[in-house]
Design a protein around this motif. Structure first.
Motif, PDB file in Angstrom:
ATOM      1  N   PHE A  99      85.139 -55.060  44.961  1.00 20.99           N
ATOM      2  CA  PHE A  99      85.535 -54.306  46.138  1.00 20.99           C
ATOM      3  C   PHE A  99      86.803 -53.562  45.732  1.00 20.99           C
ATOM      4  O   PHE A  99      87.797 -54.203  45.377  1.00 20.99           O
ATOM      5  N   SER A 100      86.780 -52.235  45.735  1.00 22.30           N
ATOM      6  CA  SER A 100      87.951 -51.510  45.256  1.00 22.30           C
ATOM      7  C   SER A 100      88.314 -50.333  46.149  1.00 22.30           C
ATOM      8  O   SER A 100      87.483 -49.789  46.870  1.00 22.30           O
ATOM      9  N   LEU A 101      89.572 -49.971  46.054  1.00 25.40           N
ATOM     10  CA  LEU A 101      90.126 -48.810  46.744  1.00 25.40           C
ATOM     11  C   LEU A 101      90.949 -48.037  45.730  1.00 25.40           C
ATOM     12  O   LEU A 101      91.773 -48.614  45.025  1.00 25.40           O
ATOM     13  N   VAL A 102      90.694 -46.731  45.649  1.00 26.33           N
ATOM     14  CA  VAL A 102      91.489 -45.844  44.802  1.00 26.33           C
ATOM     15  C   VAL A 102      92.272 -44.924  45.723  1.00 26.33           C
ATOM     16  O   VAL A 102      91.702 -44.284  46.608  1.00 26.33           O
ATOM     17  N   VAL A 103      93.586 -44.879  45.530  1.00 20.05           N
ATOM     18  CA  VAL A 103      94.457 -43.947  46.251  1.00 20.05           C
ATOM     19  C   VAL A 103      94.844 -42.880  45.239  1.00 20.05           C
ATOM     20  O   VAL A 103      95.485 -43.190  44.228  1.00 20.05           O
ATOM     21  N   TYR A 104      94.418 -41.644  45.483  1.00 15.50           N
ATOM     22  CA  TYR A 104      94.599 -40.560  44.514  1.00 15.50           C
ATOM     23  C   TYR A 104      95.417 -39.444  45.141  1.00 15.50           C
ATOM     24  O   TYR A 104      95.031 -38.869  46.154  1.00 15.50           O
ATOM     25  N   LYS A 105      96.549 -39.154  44.551  1.00 14.67           N
ATOM     26  CA  LYS A 105      97.466 -38.133  45.090  1.00 14.67           C
ATOM     27  C   LYS A 105      97.660 -37.048  44.038  1.00 14.67           C
ATOM     28  O   LYS A 105      98.147 -37.309  42.946  1.00 14.67           O
ATOM     29  N   THR A 106      97.296 -35.809  44.399  1.00 15.28           N
ATOM     30  CA  THR A 106      97.359 -34.700  43.451  1.00 15.28           C
ATOM     31  C   THR A 106      98.614 -33.859  43.588  1.00 15.28           C
ATOM     32  O   THR A 106      99.000 -33.176  42.654  1.00 15.28           O
ATOM     33  N   SER A 107      99.237 -33.888  44.760  1.00 12.51           N
ATOM     34  CA  SER A 107     100.389 -33.023  45.016  1.00 12.51           C
ATOM     35  C   SER A 107     101.286 -33.661  46.067  1.00 12.51           C
ATOM     36  O   SER A 107     100.789 -34.322  46.986  1.00 12.51           O
ATOM     37  N   PRO A 108     102.606 -33.449  45.968  1.00 14.19           N
ATOM     38  CA  PRO A 108     103.502 -34.007  46.982  1.00 14.19           C
ATOM     39  C   PRO A 108     103.250 -33.434  48.376  1.00 14.19           C
ATOM     40  O   PRO A 108     103.592 -34.060  49.364  1.00 14.19           O
ATOM     41  N   ARG A 110     100.211 -32.587  49.664  1.00 14.01           N
ATOM     42  CA  ARG A 110      98.876 -32.884  50.200  1.00 14.01           C
ATOM     43  C   ARG A 110      98.729 -34.380  50.414  1.00 14.01           C
ATOM     44  O   ARG A 110      99.265 -35.181  49.649  1.00 14.01           O
ATOM     45  N   PRO A 111      97.962 -34.772  51.433  1.00 15.60           N
ATOM     46  CA  PRO A 111      97.748 -36.213  51.643  1.00 15.60           C
ATOM     47  C   PRO A 111      96.923 -36.821  50.512  1.00 15.60           C
ATOM     48  O   PRO A 111      96.139 -36.127  49.864  1.00 15.60           O
ATOM     49  N   ALA A 112      97.112 -38.084  50.286  1.00 15.94           N
ATOM     50  CA  ALA A 112      96.357 -38.794  49.253  1.00 15.94           C
ATOM     51  C   ALA A 112      94.886 -38.864  49.634  1.00 15.94           C
ATOM     52  O   ALA A 112      94.521 -38.898  50.812  1.00 15.94           O
ATOM     53  N   THR A 113      94.050 -38.909  48.618  1.00 17.72           N
ATOM     54  CA  THR A 113      92.616 -39.106  48.782  1.00 17.72           C
ATOM     55  C   THR A 113      92.342 -40.603  48.702  1.00 17.72           C
ATOM     56  O   THR A 113      92.890 -41.289  47.836  1.00 17.72           O
ATOM     57  N   LEU A 114      91.507 -41.111  49.585  1.00 19.08           N
ATOM     58  CA  LEU A 114      91.099 -42.514  49.548  1.00 19.08           C
ATOM     59  C   LEU A 114      89.645 -42.583  49.117  1.00 19.08           C
ATOM     60  O   LEU A 114      88.804 -41.862  49.650  1.00 19.08           O
ATOM     61  N   LEU A 115      89.349 -43.463  48.166  1.00 17.19           N
ATOM     62  CA  LEU A 115      87.990 -43.677  47.710  1.00 17.19           C
ATOM     63  C   LEU A 115      87.709 -45.169  47.750  1.00 17.19           C
ATOM     64  O   LEU A 115      88.370 -45.949  47.064  1.00 17.19           O
ATOM     65  N   PHE A 116      86.756 -45.556  48.577  1.00 17.76           N
ATOM     66  CA  PHE A 116      86.353 -46.958  48.679  1.00 17.76           C
ATOM     67  C   PHE A 116      85.050 -47.158  47.908  1.00 17.76           C
ATOM     68  O   PHE A 116      84.120 -46.369  48.048  1.00 17.76           O
TER      69      PHE A 116
END
Length: 195
Positions: A99-108, A110-116
């Motif tokens: 069970f995983s969650l990735v928090v991905y932030k590309t720019s200060p 823009r909001p982070a992307t969440l991937l479950f």
């Protein structure tokens, strides 16, 4: 040759002297990635008497654009933070046991992307134009123990998620501050967090 170097020196200076900025999570985004400590065991019990133990792996953080290739990748160094729990019981068909969650932030800015990826149940919130459309579905939750989580979100197959071949999950509930609270199998079995 000396003249050529003088003409190229501004371009060389620009390509070699630009500092890239590592992207950091906002406090609200950081909460999503700070739920579990490495080695922490999280216990679940089902409405049919079965149990499962999930064990937190060490959190991983990766910065992209390490070579600061600002001409191709920009001046930011995007951050990818991975929170993963290994499951004692395989609900994902072998290939998707964790069970995983990735928090991905590309720019200060823009909001982070969440991937479950919850044992093969996939849901993600994308900031990429034209990317997958995903919305966190608010789903206040009361566990079998009676404990309430008014800030929980649902990840549901067919509503805001899809499942991969072999996955038995039809829904999962996640609270930013408490992590995984409940998951439901297609068979109707429901596993609640044991506190």
């Amino acid at each position: 040759m000396h003249r050529l170097l003088l003409l190229l020196s501004p371009l060389l200076a620009l390509t070699g002297c630009i500092n890239c900025t590592p992207v950091v999570l906002t406090p609200a985004e950081k909460v999503w990635a700070s739920v579990y400590e490495a080695g922490q065991q999280v216990r679940f019990r089902s409405n049919r008497g079965a149990s499962n133990v999930l064990t937190a792996l060490p959190r991983k953080e990766f910065y992209e654009n390490q070579d600061c290739n600002w001409m191709e990748s920009g001046k930011n160094q995007p951050l990818r933070t991975i929170v993963a729990l290994t499951s004692a019981v395989d609900h994902g068909g072998g290939d998707h046991q964790s069970f995983s969650l990735v928090v991905y932030k590309t720019s200060p800015t823009r909001p982070a992307t969440l991937l479950f990826d919850l044992a093969g149940l996939l849901g993600n919130l994308s900031d990429v134009p034209g990317g997958p459309v995903f919305k966190l579905l608010p789903a206040p939750l009361t566990l079998a123990s009676g404990r309430r989580y008014p800030g929980a979100y649902a990840i549901r197959n067919g509503a805001n998620a899809i499942y991969l071949r072999g996955s038995q999950l039809r829904a999962a509930y996640w609270d930013p501050q408490a992590g995984l609270l409940r998951y439901e199998l297609a068979s109707g079995e429901v596993f609640d967090l044991v506190e």
